[in-house]
Design an enzyme around this catalytic site. Structure first.
Site, PDB file in Angstrom:
ATOM      1  N   HIS A  55       1.167  -1.248  -0.094  1.00  0.00           N
ATOM      2  CA  HIS A  55      -0.023  -0.107   0.144  1.00  0.00           C
ATOM      3  C   HIS A  55       0.757   1.282  -0.161  1.00  0.00           C
ATOM      4  O   HIS A  55       1.247   1.786   0.960  1.00  0.00           O
ATOM      5  CB  HIS A  55      -1.081   0.094   1.291  1.00  0.00           C
ATOM      6  CG  HIS A  55      -2.026   1.061   1.060  1.00  0.00           C
ATOM      7  ND1 HIS A  55      -3.250   0.615   1.626  1.00  0.00           N
ATOM      8  CD2 HIS A  55      -2.158   2.025   0.476  1.00  0.00           C
ATOM      9  CE1 HIS A  55      -3.900   1.670   1.319  1.00  0.00           C
ATOM     10  NE2 HIS A  55      -3.371   2.711   0.723  1.00  0.00           N
ATOM     11  N   PHE A  58       2.768   6.539  -4.985  1.00  0.00           N
ATOM     12  CA  PHE A  58       3.929   7.223  -5.281  1.00  0.00           C
ATOM     13  C   PHE A  58       3.547   8.480  -6.101  1.00  0.00           C
ATOM     14  O   PHE A  58       4.521   8.863  -6.802  1.00  0.00           O
ATOM     15  CB  PHE A  58       4.820   6.119  -6.086  1.00  0.00           C
ATOM     16  CG  PHE A  58       5.525   5.224  -5.071  1.00  0.00           C
ATOM     17  CD1 PHE A  58       5.768   5.747  -3.846  1.00  0.00           C
ATOM     18  CD2 PHE A  58       6.520   4.149  -5.399  1.00  0.00           C
ATOM     19  CE1 PHE A  58       6.360   4.935  -2.790  1.00  0.00           C
ATOM     20  CE2 PHE A  58       7.119   3.548  -4.829  1.00  0.00           C
ATOM     21  CZ  PHE A  58       7.125   3.897  -3.311  1.00  0.00           C
ATOM     22  N   ARG A  59       2.361   8.694  -6.490  1.00  0.00           N
ATOM     23  CA  ARG A  59       1.911  10.050  -7.112  1.00  0.00           C
ATOM     24  C   ARG A  59       2.400  10.108  -8.422  1.00  0.00           C
ATOM     25  O   ARG A  59       2.577  11.322  -8.776  1.00  0.00           O
ATOM     26  CB  ARG A  59       2.273  11.151  -6.380  1.00  0.00           C
ATOM     27  CG  ARG A  59       2.232  11.172  -4.807  1.00  0.00           C
ATOM     28  CD  ARG A  59       0.615  11.174  -4.637  1.00  0.00           C
ATOM     29  NE  ARG A  59       0.327  11.355  -3.196  1.00  0.00           N
ATOM     30  CZ  ARG A  59      -0.691  10.892  -2.643  1.00  0.00           C
ATOM     31  NH1 ARG A  59      -1.687  10.386  -3.043  1.00  0.00           N
ATOM     32  NH2 ARG A  59      -0.875  11.105  -1.237  1.00  0.00           N
ATOM     33  N   ASN A  89      -4.924   5.912  -7.351  1.00  0.00           N
ATOM     34  CA  ASN A  89      -5.635   6.991  -7.036  1.00  0.00           C
ATOM     35  C   ASN A  89      -4.599   8.409  -7.773  1.00  0.00           C
ATOM     36  O   ASN A  89      -4.447   9.455  -7.024  1.00  0.00           O
ATOM     37  CB  ASN A  89      -6.218   7.661  -5.707  1.00  0.00           C
ATOM     38  CG  ASN A  89      -5.070   7.697  -4.718  1.00  0.00           C
ATOM     39  OD1 ASN A  89      -4.081   7.247  -4.904  1.00  0.00           O
ATOM     40  ND2 ASN A  89      -5.535   8.223  -3.544  1.00  0.00           N
ATOM     41  N   HIS A 212      -5.650  -0.508   5.503  1.00  0.00           N
ATOM     42  CA  HIS A 212      -5.620   0.333   6.906  1.00  0.00           C
ATOM     43  C   HIS A 212      -6.517   0.136   7.940  1.00  0.00           C
ATOM     44  O   HIS A 212      -7.351   1.436   8.094  1.00  0.00           O
ATOM     45  CB  HIS A 212      -5.228   1.759   6.437  1.00  0.00           C
ATOM     46  CG  HIS A 212      -6.212   2.531   5.362  1.00  0.00           C
ATOM     47  ND1 HIS A 212      -7.574   2.154   5.226  1.00  0.00           N
ATOM     48  CD2 HIS A 212      -5.770   2.969   4.220  1.00  0.00           C
ATOM     49  CE1 HIS A 212      -8.043   2.701   4.176  1.00  0.00           C
ATOM     50  NE2 HIS A 212      -6.988   3.370   3.408  1.00  0.00           N
ATOM     51  N   ASP A 277       0.618   2.575   3.766  1.00  0.00           N
ATOM     52  CA  ASP A 277      -0.289   3.719   3.198  1.00  0.00           C
ATOM     53  C   ASP A 277       0.650   5.023   3.080  1.00  0.00           C
ATOM     54  O   ASP A 277      -0.034   6.126   3.414  1.00  0.00           O
ATOM     55  CB  ASP A 277      -1.366   3.776   4.143  1.00  0.00           C
ATOM     56  CG  ASP A 277      -2.598   4.844   3.346  1.00  0.00           C
ATOM     57  OD1 ASP A 277      -2.415   4.967   2.242  1.00  0.00           O
ATOM     58  OD2 ASP A 277      -3.421   5.098   4.006  1.00  0.00           O
ATOM     59  N   HIS A 281       2.230  14.093   1.213  1.00  0.00           N
ATOM     60  CA  HIS A 281       1.713  15.520   0.556  1.00  0.00           C
ATOM     61  C   HIS A 281       2.666  16.521   1.323  1.00  0.00           C
ATOM     62  O   HIS A 281       3.297  16.184   2.325  1.00  0.00           O
ATOM     63  CB  HIS A 281       0.376  15.733   1.121  1.00  0.00           C
ATOM     64  CG  HIS A 281      -0.831  15.003   0.793  1.00  0.00           C
ATOM     65  ND1 HIS A 281      -1.330  14.971  -0.526  1.00  0.00           N
ATOM     66  CD2 HIS A 281      -1.394  13.808   1.361  1.00  0.00           C
ATOM     67  CE1 HIS A 281      -2.178  14.045  -0.683  1.00  0.00           C
ATOM     68  NE2 HIS A 281      -2.365  13.449   0.361  1.00  0.00           N
TER      69      HIS A 281
HETATM   70  O1  DOR Z   1      -5.046   9.583   4.042  1.00  0.00           O
HETATM   71  C1  DOR Z   1      -5.163   9.157   2.982  1.00  0.00           C
HETATM   72  N1  DOR Z   1      -4.572   9.549   2.064  1.00  0.00           N
HETATM   73  N2  DOR Z   1      -6.080   7.944   2.835  1.00  0.00           N
HETATM   74  C2  DOR Z   1      -6.447   7.614   1.476  1.00  0.00           C
HETATM   75  O2  DOR Z   1      -7.078   6.620   1.348  1.00  0.00           O
HETATM   76  C3  DOR Z   1      -5.522   8.262   0.306  1.00  0.00           C
HETATM   77  C4  DOR Z   1      -4.369   8.615   0.802  1.00  0.00           C
HETATM   78  C5  DOR Z   1      -3.881   9.742  -0.398  1.00  0.00           C
HETATM   79  O3  DOR Z   1      -3.912   9.348  -1.512  1.00  0.00           O
HETATM   80  O4  DOR Z   1      -3.215  10.655   0.065  1.00  0.00           O
HETATM   81 ZN    ZN Z   2      -3.872   4.622   0.794  1.00  0.00          ZN
END
Ligand code: DOR
Ligand code: ZN
Length: 409
Positions: A55, A58-59, A89, A212, A277, A281
């Site tokens: 999980h 890596f954006r 995502n 998570h 996870d 950011h």
């Molecule tokens: O806190 C989170 N950030 N939960 C998620 O499900 C997505 C993730 C993100 O992509 O920043």
């Molecule tokens: Zn996640």
């Protein structure tokens, strides 16, 4: 053949004096008491299978300011993780064969660790012409934008139509409020019932994987056949810790009792997998009026948990199972154990080599961590398919990661 000799973690036996023979192709040829090789390294470190983190975010593509494959995979490597599964995502989302292939190409060119990709699930996806021929690491379903009947039925749709796991973000869409918030506890309050109500309504299926887990209430209603994961921040942080709004994360941080319940479940195997996870950011966004959710963690996960082992709060057996064996088993891949035929993905560790986590030494572009100054034990060596890619938190290779679930279309 290269040989690494020391106290080797052998599943079922524990730490055993042995030699691991690594073939030229990077796979384990033999694990025996005595082996002769062209290069023989003896270590006083313990020799463990490296971790698979199923999980990470890596954006890439989409947010190169937050992370890219090079930086995210460097962080993984230095933290003892030799394989990651990247979440879908991104921008664009990994929701079509072409987006899947594009991301796979980016990762192949830039990742130092091996990787797989999660595929973005949505209602009706199984009717797409390509669906049956896709074989992603897993399908991933988010609650955002969907209503509850859609959310539930998409889980069932995938279970009925694909052999691959369906990973859910276990929060009920109707119980997530999108109100702006001024504190971490408001965020937790907003979502207080979302996990329990979601998990209560999920099918009891071995195809289901719950990402998570964050609360005792959620744990109590986890479907018994589902697998699940827990992240270090939900084990080690809670609302009474001295952390600020930057620790806004979905699902949220909760109370100390939730830490204890989740930790007990990790110890007794009810939760079988450890995952980070890793959600990078930038601090500038995190300190804005509308902070995004997410905590970086792929580099700190194993060092923090090795420290937990050194402090006798977790057994080495449980850690190896949760970081290496079970993720591989869940994904159906030949990894996570030091046995002939598996990739030589190895970490060596000196459990006395305690250091403090320092932002200066971390590799994520997020450039912050809630675990600054926490005690941690970084692996002395990280070996990916026979190649040394990191030593003591310092990167030694920049590329060479390969796709574990390459595009099939
Ligand atoms: O806190 C989170 N950030 N939960 C998620 O499900 C997505 C993730 C993100 O992509 O920043
Ligand atoms: Zn996640």
């Amino acid at each position: 053949m290269k040989v690494l000799e020391g106290k080797v973690w052998i599943t079922g036996q524990g730490l055993t004096n042995a030699c691991v023979g690594i073939n030229d192709d990077g796979y384990i040829g033999a694990v025996k008491k005595i082996l002769k090789g062209d290069v023989h390294t003896t270590t006083t470190d313990i020799i463990l299978p490296a971790a698979t983190d199923m999980h990470v975010h890596f954006r890439d593509p989409g947010n190169p300011e937050k992370e890219v494959w090079a930086s995210g995979s460097a962080a993984a490597a230095c933290g003892g993780v030799t394989a990651v599964i990247d979440m879908p995502n991104t921008i664009p989302p990994t929701n079509s064969p072409s987006h899947f292939e594009e991301k796979n190409n980016r990762a192949s060119s830039n990742s130092v660790v091996d990787f797989g990709l999660g595929f973005y699930a949505y209602p009706g996806i199984s009717k797409e012409s390509w669906f049956k021929n896709m074989s992603p690491a897993f399908w991933k379903l988010y609650p955002y934008k969907f209503n509850w009947p859609e959310y539930q039925s998409t889980v069932n749709e995938i279970i009925a139509n694909s052999p691959r796991p369906i990973v859910i973000h276990g929060e009920h869409p109707d119980y997530i409020s999108y109100e702006s918030l001024s504190s971490l506890s408001d965020h937790t309050e907003n979502r207080s019932k979302a996990e329990k109500l979601c998990l209560e309504g999920m099918p009891n299926s071995s195809s289901l994987h719950v990402a998570h887990l964050s609360s005792q209430e959620g744990l109590d209603v986890l479907p018994s056949q589902a697998s699940s994961e827990v992240c270090p921040h939900h084990l080690l942080l809670n609302l009474s810790c001295k952390v600020g709004i930057e620790c806004k994360v979905d699902p949220p941080l909760r109370e100390r009792n939730d830490n204890y319940a989740l930790y007990d479940a990790l110890r007794n195997g009810k939760i079988d997998i450890l995952a980070s996870d890793h959600a990078p950011h930038l601090m500038s966004e995190k300190s804005s009026a509308k902070p995004p959710s997410g905590i970086p963690g792929v580099e700190t996960m194993i060092p923090l948990m090795l420290n937990e082992v050194a402090e006798d709060r977790l057994s080495l057996e449980r850690l190896v199972s949760a970081m290496s064996e079970k993720p591989a088993e869940r994904l159906g891949i030949q990894r996570g154990k030091l046995i002939p035929g598996n990739p030589a993905d190895i970490i060596t560790v000196d459990l006395k080599n305690k250091t403090k986590i320092s932002l200066e030494n971390l590799h994520s572009k997020a450039n912050w961590t809630p675990f600054e100054n926490w005690d941690a034990i970084f692996p002395s060596r990280v070996i990916r398919r026979g190649q040394l890619i990191a030593t003591d938190g310092v990167l030694q290779e920049k590329k060479g990661g390969t796709s574990i679930f390459p595009p099939t279309l």
